[in-house]
Write a protein that holds these residues in place. Structure first.
Motif, PDB file in Angstrom:
ATOM      1  N   ASN A 289      -0.548   5.462   6.505  1.00 24.11           N
ATOM      2  CA  ASN A 289       0.597   6.431   6.591  1.00 24.11           C
ATOM      3  C   ASN A 289       1.934   4.738   6.039  1.00 24.11           C
ATOM      4  OD1 ASN A 289       2.007   4.896   8.652  1.00 24.11           O
ATOM      5  ND2 ASN A 289       1.891   6.822   9.577  1.00 24.11           N
ATOM      6  N   ARG A 290       3.125   4.931   5.497  1.00 27.34           N
ATOM      7  CA  ARG A 290       4.174   4.306   4.825  1.00 27.34           C
ATOM      8  C   ARG A 290       3.825   2.814   5.735  1.00 27.34           C
ATOM      9  NH1 ARG A 290       9.373   6.852   2.714  1.00 27.34           N
ATOM     10  NH2 ARG A 290       7.656   8.288   1.972  1.00 27.34           N
ATOM     11  N   GLU A 291       4.783   3.603   6.968  1.00 29.92           N
ATOM     12  CA  GLU A 291       4.563   1.821   7.861  1.00 29.92           C
ATOM     13  C   GLU A 291       3.129   1.697   8.377  1.00 29.92           C
ATOM     14  OE1 GLU A 291       7.187   1.573   9.320  1.00 29.92           O
ATOM     15  OE2 GLU A 291       7.901   2.363   7.582  1.00 29.92           O
ATOM     16  N   GLU A 292       2.637   2.371   8.305  1.00 29.20           N
ATOM     17  CA  GLU A 292       1.075   0.969   8.042  1.00 29.20           C
ATOM     18  C   GLU A 292       0.779   0.114   7.351  1.00 29.20           C
ATOM     19  OE1 GLU A 292      -2.174   3.751  11.337  1.00 29.20           O
ATOM     20  OE2 GLU A 292      -1.430   4.551   8.845  1.00 29.20           O
ATOM     21  N   ILE A 293       1.034   1.205   6.327  1.00 30.91           N
ATOM     22  CA  ILE A 293       0.836  -0.317   4.701  1.00 30.91           C
ATOM     23  C   ILE A 293       2.317  -1.009   4.898  1.00 30.91           C
ATOM     24  CG2 ILE A 293       1.122  -0.212   2.621  1.00 30.91           C
ATOM     25  CD1 ILE A 293       0.205   2.979   2.659  1.00 30.91           C
ATOM     26  N   ARG A 294       3.262  -0.573   4.968  1.00 28.38           N
ATOM     27  CA  ARG A 294       4.176  -2.380   4.957  1.00 28.38           C
ATOM     28  C   ARG A 294       3.310  -2.845   6.492  1.00 28.38           C
ATOM     29  NH1 ARG A 294       8.359  -2.708   8.514  1.00 28.38           N
ATOM     30  NH2 ARG A 294       9.905  -3.981   7.666  1.00 28.38           N
ATOM     31  N   SER A 295       3.453  -2.551   7.517  1.00 30.83           N
ATOM     32  CA  SER A 295       2.870  -4.143   8.175  1.00 30.83           C
ATOM     33  C   SER A 295       1.612  -4.911   7.729  1.00 30.83           C
ATOM     34  CB  SER A 295       3.019  -3.194   9.713  1.00 30.83           C
ATOM     35  OG  SER A 295       3.516  -2.503  10.259  1.00 30.83           O
ATOM     36  N   LEU A 296       0.626  -3.513   7.171  1.00 32.13           N
ATOM     37  CA  LEU A 296      -0.297  -4.430   6.617  1.00 32.13           C
ATOM     38  C   LEU A 296       0.140  -5.416   5.145  1.00 32.13           C
ATOM     39  CD1 LEU A 296      -3.224  -4.494   5.962  1.00 32.13           C
ATOM     40  CD2 LEU A 296      -3.268  -3.175   4.538  1.00 32.13           C
ATOM     41  N   PHE A 297       0.685  -4.933   4.333  1.00 31.15           N
ATOM     42  CA  PHE A 297       0.971  -6.216   3.476  1.00 31.15           C
ATOM     43  C   PHE A 297       1.660  -7.204   3.769  1.00 31.15           C
ATOM     44  CE2 PHE A 297       1.525  -3.134  -0.274  1.00 31.15           C
ATOM     45  CZ  PHE A 297      -0.084  -2.979  -0.419  1.00 31.15           C
TER      46      PHE A 297
ATOM     47  N   ARG B  25       1.246  -8.927   7.716  1.00 30.84           N
ATOM     48  CA  ARG B  25       0.672  -9.652   7.570  1.00 30.84           C
ATOM     49  C   ARG B  25      -0.062 -10.005   6.827  1.00 30.84           C
ATOM     50  NH1 ARG B  25      -0.689  -4.789  11.042  1.00 30.84           N
ATOM     51  NH2 ARG B  25      -2.633  -5.048   9.253  1.00 30.84           N
ATOM     52  N   THR B  26      -0.100  -9.629   5.034  1.00 33.71           N
ATOM     53  CA  THR B  26      -1.349 -10.460   4.518  1.00 33.71           C
ATOM     54  C   THR B  26      -0.874 -10.976   2.803  1.00 33.71           C
ATOM     55  OG1 THR B  26      -1.756  -8.306   3.355  1.00 33.71           O
ATOM     56  CG2 THR B  26      -3.027  -9.163   5.679  1.00 33.71           C
ATOM     57  N   ILE B  27      -1.066 -10.323   1.830  1.00 30.84           N
ATOM     58  CA  ILE B  27       0.346 -10.543   0.766  1.00 30.84           C
ATOM     59  C   ILE B  27       1.697 -10.951   0.694  1.00 30.84           C
ATOM     60  CG2 ILE B  27      -1.823  -9.630  -0.718  1.00 30.84           C
ATOM     61  CD1 ILE B  27       0.165  -6.947  -0.855  1.00 30.84           C
ATOM     62  N   ALA B  28       2.702  -9.921   1.663  1.00 27.85           N
ATOM     63  CA  ALA B  28       3.679 -10.790   1.470  1.00 27.85           C
ATOM     64  C   ALA B  28       4.054 -11.043   2.977  1.00 27.85           C
ATOM     65  CB  ALA B  28       4.170  -9.168   1.817  1.00 27.85           C
ATOM     66  N   ARG B  29       3.622 -12.299   2.980  1.00 27.24           N
ATOM     67  CA  ARG B  29       3.538 -12.361   4.541  1.00 27.24           C
ATOM     68  C   ARG B  29       5.239 -13.245   4.389  1.00 27.24           C
ATOM     69  NH1 ARG B  29      -0.587 -14.990   5.447  1.00 27.24           N
ATOM     70  NH2 ARG B  29      -1.910 -13.810   6.190  1.00 27.24           N
TER      71      ARG B  29
ATOM     72  N   LEU C 204       9.890  -6.663   3.961  1.00 24.36           N
ATOM     73  CA  LEU C 204       9.149  -5.417   2.960  1.00 24.36           C
ATOM     74  C   LEU C 204      10.549  -4.137   3.123  1.00 24.36           C
ATOM     75  CD1 LEU C 204       5.695  -5.900   2.151  1.00 24.36           C
ATOM     76  CD2 LEU C 204       7.550  -7.044   1.319  1.00 24.36           C
ATOM     77  N   GLY C 205      10.905  -3.296   1.954  1.00 29.94           N
ATOM     78  CA  GLY C 205      11.722  -2.008   3.176  1.00 29.94           C
ATOM     79  C   GLY C 205      10.698  -0.957   3.037  1.00 29.94           C
TER      80      GLY C 205
ATOM     81  N   PRO D 116       8.569   3.367  -0.946  1.00 33.49           N
ATOM     82  CA  PRO D 116       7.120   3.380  -2.006  1.00 33.49           C
ATOM     83  C   PRO D 116       7.542   1.960  -2.722  1.00 33.49           C
ATOM     84  CG  PRO D 116       7.541   5.843  -1.053  1.00 33.49           C
ATOM     85  CD  PRO D 116       8.819   4.542  -0.854  1.00 33.49           C
ATOM     86  N   GLY D 117       8.555   2.274  -3.166  1.00 28.95           N
ATOM     87  CA  GLY D 117       8.726   1.205  -4.155  1.00 28.95           C
ATOM     88  C   GLY D 117       8.526  -0.135  -3.954  1.00 28.95           C
ATOM     89  N   SER D 118       9.287  -0.490  -2.865  1.00 27.52           N
ATOM     90  CA  SER D 118       8.739  -1.603  -2.037  1.00 27.52           C
ATOM     91  C   SER D 118       7.408  -2.484  -2.041  1.00 27.52           C
ATOM     92  CB  SER D 118      10.039  -2.498  -0.715  1.00 27.52           C
ATOM     93  OG  SER D 118      11.005  -1.469  -1.086  1.00 27.52           O
ATOM     94  N   LEU D 119       6.901  -1.588  -1.551  1.00 27.51           N
ATOM     95  CA  LEU D 119       5.935  -1.936  -1.327  1.00 27.51           C
ATOM     96  C   LEU D 119       5.284  -1.936  -2.172  1.00 27.51           C
ATOM     97  CD1 LEU D 119       4.544   0.882   1.329  1.00 27.51           C
ATOM     98  CD2 LEU D 119       5.818  -1.360   1.816  1.00 27.51           C
ATOM     99  N   THR D 120       5.121  -1.015  -3.340  1.00 31.26           N
ATOM    100  CA  THR D 120       4.431  -1.459  -4.554  1.00 31.26           C
ATOM    101  C   THR D 120       4.706  -2.628  -4.612  1.00 31.26           C
ATOM    102  OG1 THR D 120       4.104   0.810  -5.253  1.00 31.26           O
ATOM    103  CG2 THR D 120       4.282  -0.119  -7.114  1.00 31.26           C
ATOM    104  N   GLU D 121       6.233  -3.025  -5.230  1.00 29.87           N
ATOM    105  CA  GLU D 121       6.195  -4.051  -6.173  1.00 29.87           C
ATOM    106  C   GLU D 121       6.050  -5.870  -5.441  1.00 29.87           C
ATOM    107  OE1 GLU D 121       8.401  -7.105  -8.151  1.00 29.87           O
ATOM    108  OE2 GLU D 121       8.253  -4.745  -8.562  1.00 29.87           O
ATOM    109  N   ALA D 122       5.007  -5.732  -3.658  1.00 32.13           N
ATOM    110  CA  ALA D 122       4.549  -6.480  -3.142  1.00 32.13           C
ATOM    111  C   ALA D 122       2.961  -6.449  -3.920  1.00 32.13           C
ATOM    112  CB  ALA D 122       4.514  -6.063  -2.077  1.00 32.13           C
ATOM    113  N   ALA D 123       2.782  -5.302  -4.300  1.00 37.86           N
ATOM    114  CA  ALA D 123       1.550  -5.629  -4.486  1.00 37.86           C
ATOM    115  C   ALA D 123       1.622  -5.835  -6.187  1.00 37.86           C
ATOM    116  CB  ALA D 123       0.813  -3.958  -4.805  1.00 37.86           C
TER     117      ALA D 123
END
Length: 465
Positions: free
Chosen positions: A157-165, A167-171, A175-176, A179-186
């Motif tokens: 779900n969205r919260e799990e993806i936010r936490s993952l990002f 810890r990794t690509i947006a350490r 992040l907001g 979905p827009g914020s998560l997509t922007e990080a990727a």
């Protein structure tokens, strides 16, 4: 080596309430979108018939179509490689990468490369494969497994993806939650790779024998970046993806987006034919993967599985998948299509329980854009498992053999009726919970035994036998 098997893998997923909620919400949304856009087409059933006919023709003439495809790709400046299995395909791709000094490659979402575990094979050769599809990137960053054909990270779900990002690509960045914020990080993470990595790897939705054209459809644009910017492009394509004629794309580019993402057309449909000076990659390689597909083709009933265009509509409609998720199938092809495709590609001895991992309700057939009769293939494969695994001496086989002998003789059958009538009275309502019949009778009770059989009644009323 055999897998743990669906019955052993499914209980843990059934107990995961968060997983079931994630799956339930996602599959309901996709089903609703699909139903809406399909209802707009008055000729939808005719399109399904056409898709099934095109795939049947392609498979019936597969050697001819593949040779036509090879000739057309070669004329257009590409190079065609033939791979008997995943190991050979991996060696070919790694060899091309080494030949260009590539230590990194960017990838378009591809089930064929997931099937052959290309990323692991490249890593063993010192080459990093970078997934650019958002869902595949999530799976890769989380050291996770794919759980859906279309949306590999559908279990997140969205919260799990936010936490993952974070810890990794947006350490180090906040992040907001949208979905827009998560997509922007990727997007930020991938943009540099698109502009600097000189080799890309794709799969193929379709390959057109007439023209040598390869087609990839996607929703994010990452595929377009991978197939146009790098100097070298390698496509790994299962041999069943070939279409005879260019005009066949008209049918499938209507069927696929509606059945997969619930869209009228894909936002990005990329088509390329060989190489062209000053336009796109300078070098193109097409790896044609067998990987058990010719063995599937030899089965007159089971070969329907090769018609699949990887839309995932059957997964979204399946009550078993929606409760157990993709991990229980232990394959990159989960759900009903995985229950009939994986055992055939890998061998029934390696996945003997998968033909029982889908119900026979028919929902999968109703939504399949190319009319694969999955319930019939499931029954066929179940029969093959029973017949071909002759070494089995399990209690169920012995019990059914004994019952068959009783039913084969009128005398034995009537004697058994009399014995049951005398002895089953108090036991008739007790379901059997142990032994060979434990699973089969868990939700069943023995019916009441009538005091008089039909044959006894007939003799009493009419006399004779």
């Amino acid at each position: 080596m055999a897998r743990a098997g669906f019955p052993a893998s499914a209980p843990a997923n059934l107990a995961n309430s968060q997983l079931r909620r994630n799956l339930g919400k996602a599959t309901r949304t996709i089903r609703g979108k699909r139903a809406e856009v399909v209802s707009e087409l008055p000729d939808w059933e005719a399109l399904r018939d056409a898709g099934a006919a095109i795939k049947a023709r392609a498979l019936a003439t597969l050697p001819e179509q593949l040779e036509r495809l090879e000739a057309a790709v070669t004329r257009a400046g590409g190079t065609v490689h033939w791979a008997r299995d995943g190991a050979e395909a991996n060696r070919i791709v790694a060899g091309i990468a080494h030949g260009h000094g590539a230590r990194e490659v960017i990838k378009v979402k591809s089930l064929a490369t997931d099937e052959i575990k290309l990323n692991d094979a490249l890593a063993a050769e010192g080459i990093e494969a970078i997934e650019t599809d958002l869902a595949e990137l999530i799976v890769q960053l989380g050291h996770d497994r794919q759980s859906h054909i279309l949306v590999p990270a559908i279990h997140r779900n969205r919260e799990e993806i936010r936490s993952l990002f974070m810890r990794t690509i947006a350490r180090g960045r906040e992040l907001g939650h949208d979905p827009g914020s998560l997509t922007e990080a990727a997007r930020r993470h991938l943009r540099e790779r698109f502009l600097t990595v000189n080799m890309a790897i794709s799969g193929a939705n379709f390959g057109v024998a007439e023209t040598g054209t390869v087609c990839v459809v996607e929703s994010e644009g990452n595929g377009r970046m991978c197939t146009t910017l790098p100097e070298v492009l390698v496509t790994v394509m299962g041999i069943e993806k070939v279409l005879p004629e260019w005009r066949d794309l008209e049918v499938f580019l209507q069927l696929l987006p509606r059945s997969s993402t619930g869209e009228r057309m894909n936002p990005y449909t990329s088509l390329w034919t060989g190489v062209r000076e000053g336009d796109g990659p300078r070098e193109f390689h097409l790896v044609l993967l067998d990987g058990g597909r010719t063995d599937v083709l030899a089965d007159e009933t089971g070969r329907q599985a090769l018609h699949c265009i990887r839309c995932s509509a059957c997964l979204n409609a399946c009550p078993v998948y929606s409760r157990t998720g993709g991990f229980a199938y232990e394959s990159v092809y989960p759900g009903p299509i995985g229950a009939i495709l994986t055992p055939q590609l890998e061998g029934l001895d390696r996945a003997p329980t998968l033909p029982w991992a889908s119900s026979l309700c028919g929902a999968c057939y109703e939504v399949c854009p190319v009319k694969i009769d999955i319930p019939s293939v499931l029954i066929h494969l179940r029969g093959r498992v029973v017949r071909e695994q002759k070494r089995r001496t399990d209690p169920e086989r012995l019990t059914m053999g004994a019952v068959g002998k009783v039913f084969a003789s009128q005398e034995r059958y009537e004697r058994a009726q009399r014995l049951v009538r005398r002895g089953a009275g108090p036991l008739a309502k007790l379901p059997i919970r142990v032994g060979a019949l434990g699973g089969w009778t868990e939700a069943r009770e023995l019916p009441d035994v009538p005091e008089q059989s039909f044959r006894d009644w007939w003799r009493a009323e009419r006399g004779g036998t």
